[in-house]
Scaffold this motif. Structure first.
Motif, short mmCIF file in Angstrom:
data_model
loop_
_atom_site.label_atom_id
_atom_site.label_comp_id
_atom_site.label_asym_id
_atom_site.label_seq_id
_atom_site.Cartn_x
_atom_site.Cartn_y
_atom_site.Cartn_z
N UNK A 104 0.80 -1.23 0.00
CA UNK A 104 0.00 0.00 0.00
C UNK A 104 0.83 1.28 0.00
N UNK A 105 2.06 1.21 0.46
CA UNK A 105 2.90 2.41 0.48
C UNK A 105 3.85 2.47 -0.72
N UNK A 106 3.77 1.52 -1.60
CA UNK A 106 4.63 1.45 -2.79
C UNK A 106 4.10 2.44 -3.83
N UNK A 107 4.91 3.42 -4.19
CA UNK A 107 4.45 4.44 -5.13
C UNK A 107 4.06 3.84 -6.49
N UNK A 108 4.72 2.76 -6.91
CA UNK A 108 4.37 2.14 -8.19
C UNK A 108 2.98 1.52 -8.14
N UNK A 109 2.63 0.91 -7.03
CA UNK A 109 1.30 0.32 -6.87
C UNK A 109 0.24 1.41 -6.83
N UNK A 110 0.50 2.47 -6.08
CA UNK A 110 -0.45 3.57 -6.02
C UNK A 110 -0.64 4.22 -7.40
N UNK A 168 1.29 11.02 -11.97
CA UNK A 168 2.57 11.48 -12.54
C UNK A 168 3.60 11.68 -11.42
N UNK A 169 3.17 12.27 -10.33
CA UNK A 169 4.09 12.50 -9.21
C UNK A 169 4.58 11.17 -8.62
N UNK A 170 3.68 10.22 -8.47
CA UNK A 170 4.07 8.92 -7.90
C UNK A 170 5.00 8.17 -8.85
N UNK A 171 4.79 8.30 -10.13
CA UNK A 171 5.65 7.63 -11.11
C UNK A 171 7.04 8.23 -11.15
N UNK A 172 7.18 9.46 -10.73
CA UNK A 172 8.49 10.11 -10.79
C UNK A 172 9.34 9.85 -9.53
N UNK A 173 8.79 9.13 -8.58
CA UNK A 173 9.55 8.86 -7.35
C UNK A 173 10.53 7.71 -7.54
#
Length: 91
Positions: free
Chosen positions: A47-53, A86-91
């Motif tokens: 749940x805290x994985x930016x790729x999953x979110x 987009x923000x989560x994908x850039x992390x």
């Protein structure tokens, strides 16, 4: 938390709220799991994985009626959900 524009909700918090909305409907939840390849245990563990979110937000983007309905339910603009992805994908 991952804050984008200073007056916006952090991307990860918004994504978690969108995920909760998605999972509130059994049919939609089933489609999410089927299309992402996640299973319920994997989803809970990540749940805290930016790729999953980001994948969960992308799922909503792929079906505009869901994107719009989710945004309305969360009282945000659909563009905020897209920006969060987009923000989560850039992390």
């Amino acid at each position: 938390m991952n804050r984008g524009v200073s007056n916006e909700e952090p991307a990860d918090a918004l994504a978690l709220r969108a995920l909760a909305w998605t999972l509130s409907d059994p049919d939609r939840a089933g489609r999410l799991l089927s299309l992402t390849g996640l299973d319920p245990d994997d989803l809970r563990a990540r749940l805290t994985d930016s790729a999953v979110l980001a994948a969960c937000l992308q799922f909503l983007e792929a079906h505009e009626p869901d994107l719009v309905a989710c945004a309305q339910s969360l009282d945000v603009r659909p563009e905020a959900l897209v920006r969060a992805r987009h923000q989560l994908e850039s992390l």
